[in-house]
Design an enzyme around this catalytic site. Structure first.
Site, PDB file in Angstrom:
ATOM      1  N   GLU A 201       0.731  -1.223   0.029  1.00  0.00           N
ATOM      2  CA  GLU A 201       0.045  -0.004  -0.035  1.00  0.00           C
ATOM      3  C   GLU A 201       0.904   1.278  -0.236  1.00  0.00           C
ATOM      4  O   GLU A 201       0.405   2.241  -0.561  1.00  0.00           O
ATOM      5  CB  GLU A 201      -1.017   0.102   1.224  1.00  0.00           C
TER       6      GLU A 201
ATOM      7  N   PHE B 192     -12.427  -7.276  13.076  1.00  0.00           N
ATOM      8  CA  PHE B 192     -11.150  -7.793  12.153  1.00  0.00           C
ATOM      9  C   PHE B 192     -10.782  -6.767  11.068  1.00  0.00           C
ATOM     10  O   PHE B 192     -11.714  -5.945  10.266  1.00  0.00           O
ATOM     11  CB  PHE B 192     -11.457  -9.093  11.571  1.00  0.00           C
ATOM     12  N   GLN B 193      -9.546  -6.416  11.285  1.00  0.00           N
ATOM     13  CA  GLN B 193      -9.002  -5.206  10.239  1.00  0.00           C
ATOM     14  C   GLN B 193      -9.774  -4.056  10.221  1.00  0.00           C
ATOM     15  O   GLN B 193      -9.770  -3.267   9.238  1.00  0.00           O
ATOM     16  CB  GLN B 193      -8.824  -5.924   8.654  1.00  0.00           C
TER      17      GLN B 193
ATOM     18  N   LYS C 267     -17.529  -0.985   4.779  1.00  0.00           N
ATOM     19  CA  LYS C 267     -18.288  -1.783   3.775  1.00  0.00           C
ATOM     20  C   LYS C 267     -19.675  -1.891   3.344  1.00  0.00           C
ATOM     21  O   LYS C 267     -20.212  -2.023   2.389  1.00  0.00           O
ATOM     22  CB  LYS C 267     -17.713  -3.104   4.028  1.00  0.00           C
TER      23      LYS C 267
ATOM     24  N   MET D  68      23.877   9.075   3.784  1.00  0.00           N
ATOM     25  CA  MET D  68      23.814  10.137   4.371  1.00  0.00           C
ATOM     26  C   MET D  68      23.994  10.131   5.899  1.00  0.00           C
ATOM     27  O   MET D  68      24.546  10.966   6.492  1.00  0.00           O
ATOM     28  CB  MET D  68      22.481  10.806   4.198  1.00  0.00           C
TER      29      MET D  68
END
Lengths: 583, 170
Positions: A65, A127-128, A177, A484
């Site tokens: 993602e 969930f999630q 959803k 760096m």
């Protein structure tokens, strides 16, 4: 919940069928001209992925993602159009946060669609489930948690308006959803309802007149061009202003190219790793006019010593930037293009000959340089890229030493031709952002310059480049260090190296080949031109593995927290005191 | 809780008109918290138009940071306007509820003080009395200081409410 597996697509439902929320959402996205959605599915967004089947919007499946958000970001920076990312709830959404923050710091228009558990389960640790609108609040321009299916078109319309007007920034839409699965009975083109949002316009005419007066009184003026000038498409106006005033120009990392860096009037990037001559001009000017920069701590390490005695002018579309860091003598809040166009009418040509001679002296006295004596350097590879492409390529960088060398050696001719994570300094940005830029401008030569550290953070997107046969080129500058930080440890921490050795790097050529991508290895000075030219001419994606000397340092360097007076041009021979600035 | 002069100087009152939506309070609070600015008091109430809410925030800190906070808060999409008010341009009130032991001595002391401070006893039980006072923050501070000797069991204050004087919008 299972992640969606690829299956044979079933036929589209009959067209007269009532839309569900997801289908209405996709219709709205189509109506807003969305070409691509960068995303990765999961349980809560299956209805949206389902609605994308048969849509004219092309879905680009990413491998992570973070990659989706950086691609949307790169697409937006390259085209000026908002990028769109679509991720699932929970970890899908939190993985996107780095990309959202990156876009927010650099004022990039982006719509991030996140899945969410069903409304009745909100706050019940489903969930999630992650409170992504809460988590992301400090790093978005605005966000929505959608509560009614019928609200979707209004929210999408507002989101597109908000993300790319005024000072752009990411807008997140959290989609339970049940909202995307629910039936849609509203209008697809409703009115917006954002009474608290207004876009600063053309700037106050009186303020602009004051700016013109100050230019008239100045003998040694300097223009500081920032990202805001690029975002506002102020290129033509800025060019006309510079030509009329004969004023030297310095630019920030993200302001590169708004005024062509190959012009003798352009001194390149200023600040921590800017050119010495840009910084000398900064110290010696009697007027500095920022157009769309926020005087951040990379260019103004110490506010008390910043351009002492010089008149300061600040042109910015964001009123909160005025006086945030530098207290200007005159400020104009407005769109950079309109303000500069107005200013252009009011200023008169000036004799800056002596001042230009002075800055020219600095340019000749303190040139950027590197040597081929010790072996292949990153600078050589990057300089050669510029010599071959001459500013015609879109250069996208990752973050670190190579980024600063790219800023120094890859001169930009236009505002959208140099893409880099400036404010956030997000390692892992470069490669996926280049993929996004390539999708946005399929005919352009897009070259990502990454370090070996940053590239490994998002290299899974090699698959994305491979399956779409994108002609994107990636130069991996491999010094086997997090360079760096190693440089800081060498210069400021007695060379006690800690956590910077990238032992265990893969063979980048074989890695590329394992994805079916061409890999090229360069480790000799004499090979650079030939191999790089061939790689750039290759039709498909190429990973160019440039193995460079391990201990190169970026100079010039203004230590963090110090003013440009303290610029270090040559490698120091003694240990330096620890910097007082942040990073 | 007598405040020193320095602290008083650093106390600011900001009035905001915001969209009446979930999450707006968090967005506003984040603008303060991110800059390590502590909110002392906060009142949220519906505005005349129910689409909007009114927030009155009392906070302590340096004026430059506050200026930045107001500018950043003004950028919130849900913010209609945000403004700092002084006692000169706005009038303000605060309400306090104080609970004291219901002793005979307390009752007479409270009754006496209450008259002077426009406070009143709004609840009496065998154990405790509850006093309500409305006034300026300074009045409330003074009343509280005097009541301390009676032993305050609990105190709840509403936080400052401000309203701009005359034609000016709050």
């Amino acid at each position: 919940m299972i992640k969606k597996a690829k299956k044979k697509t079933s036929k589209k439902p009959a067209s007269k069928k009532q839309l569900n929320g997801a289908e209405a959402l996709v219709k709205c996205l189509e109506n807003h001209g969305v070409e691509y959605i960068f995303g990765l599915p999961g349980g809560s967004v299956i209805p949206i992925f389902d609605a994308l089947v048969g849509s004219k919007i092309k879905l680009i499946l990413t491998r992570h993602e973070q990659g989706a958000t950086h691609m949307a970001d790169g697409y937006a920076r390259a085209t000026g159009k908002p990028g769109v990312a679509l991720v699932t709830s929970g970890p899908g959404s939190t993985n996107a946060v780095t990309g959202i923050m990156t876009a927010h710091m650099d004022s990039v228009p982006m719509i991030v669609l996140t899945g969410q558990t069903i409304s009745p389960m909100l706050g019940k640790d489903a969930f999630q489930e992650a409170d992504i609108s809460g988590i992301s609040m400090p790093v978005v321009k605005h966000s929505y948690l959608v509560k009614k299916t019928n609200d979707l078109p209004r929210i999408v319309k507002e989101a597109f308006y908000i993300t790319n007007t005024g000072r752009p920034g990411p807008v997140l839409i959290d989609l339970p959803k049940d909202i995307t699965s629910g039936s849609f009975k509203g209008s697809l083109n409703p009115k917006m309802d954002i009474p608290g949002y207004s876009v600063p316009g053309k700037g106050n005419q009186k303020d602009i007149a004051k700016v013109a007066q100050l230019f008239k009184a100045s003998k040694k003026p300097l223009l500081l061009i920032g990202h805001g000038a690029a975002i506002a498409n102020a290129e033509h106006a800025v060019r006309a202003l510079v030509e009329k005033l004969k004023v030297p120009v310095v630019n920030t990392l993200l302001g590169k190219g708004v005024f062509p860096e190959s012009s003798p009037l352009n001194l390149g990037m200023l600040g921590m790793h800017g050119t010495a001559y840009a910084n000398k001009a900064l110290i010696n000017c009697d007027l500095i006019c920022s157009i769309g920069s926020r005087w951040d701590d990379r260019i103004n390490g110490n506010n008390d010593e910043f351009c002492i005695g010089a008149t300061k002018i600040h042109i910015d579309i964001d009123p909160a930037e005025i006086g945030k860091i530098v207290q200007p003598d005159v400020s104009v809040v407005g769109d950079a293009r309109f303000v500069v166009e107005e200013l252009l009418k009011l200023v008169e040509p000036q004799d800056t000959g002596k001042w230009l001679q002075e800055v020219d002296f600095y340019r000749k006295e303190f040139p950027l340089k590197y040597s081929d004596d010790e072996g292949l350097t990153a600078q050589k590879v990057i300089d050669e890229l510029y010599q071959i492409t001459k500013g015609k390529a879109t250069v996208v960088t990752d973050v670190g030493q190579h980024q600063m060398w790219a800023a120094q050696f890859c001169l930009a001719e236009h505002g959208n031709k140099f893409i880099s994570s400036g404010g956030a300094g997000t390692m892992g940005f470069g490669f996926p952002a280049a993929i996004g830029a390539q999708f946005g401008n399929p005919k352009d030569l897009v070259v990502a310059i990454c370090g070996d550290g940053g590239f490994q953070m998002t290299l899974c997107e090699l698959a994305t480049a491979a399956i779409h046969k994108l002609p994107v080129k990636v130069i991996v500058i491999d010094n086997k260090y997090l360079g760096m930080v190693r440089q800081w440890q060498e210069l400021f921490f007695g060379n006690r190296l800690s956590g910077v050795d990238l032992e265990g790097n893969p063979d980048f050529v074989k890695l590329a080949e394992s994805y079916g991508i061409k890999g090229v290895h360069i480790d000799k000075v004499e090979d650079v031109h030939k191999k790089l030219t061939a790689a750039l001419n290759h039709k498909g994606p190429v990973v160019i593995h440039a193995e460079v000397i391990k201990e190169g340092n970026v100079f010039p360097m203004v230590p963090a927290g110090k003013s440009a007076h303290h610029i270090i041009i040559e490698p120091p021979t003694t240990q330096l005191e620890k910097p007082t600035g942040s990073t | 809780m007598a405040k020193s002069n320095i602290k008083k100087k650093d106390t600011h009152t900001i009035s905001m008109l915001v969209a009446n939506k979930p999450g707006v309070l968090v967005r506003v609070a984040l603008v303060f918290a991110r800059r390590a600015y502590n909110i002392d008091a906060l009142v949220v109430s519906p505005a005349v138009n129910p689409r909007y809410s009114r927030m009155t925030i009392t906070a302590k800190g340096d004026p430059d940071t506050l200026d930045q906070i107001i500018k950043q808060a003004s950028k919130l999409i849900d913010m209609i306007h945000a403004e700092e008010h002084s006692d000169v341009d706005a009038t303000h009130r605060e309400l306090a509820l104080l609970k004291l032991k219901a002793t005979a001595a307390n009752k007479s002391a409270v009754a006496k003080l209450a008259k002077k401070f426009h406070a009143r006893i709004i609840n009496e039980s065998k154990d405790a009395i509850i006093v309500e006072q409305t006034g300026t923050t300074e009045d409330l501070d003074a009343f509280e200081a005097l009541l301390k000797k009676c032993g305050i069991i609990e105190m709840v204050r509403s936080g400052k409410l401000v309203m701009a004087k005359g034609k000016e919008e709050t």
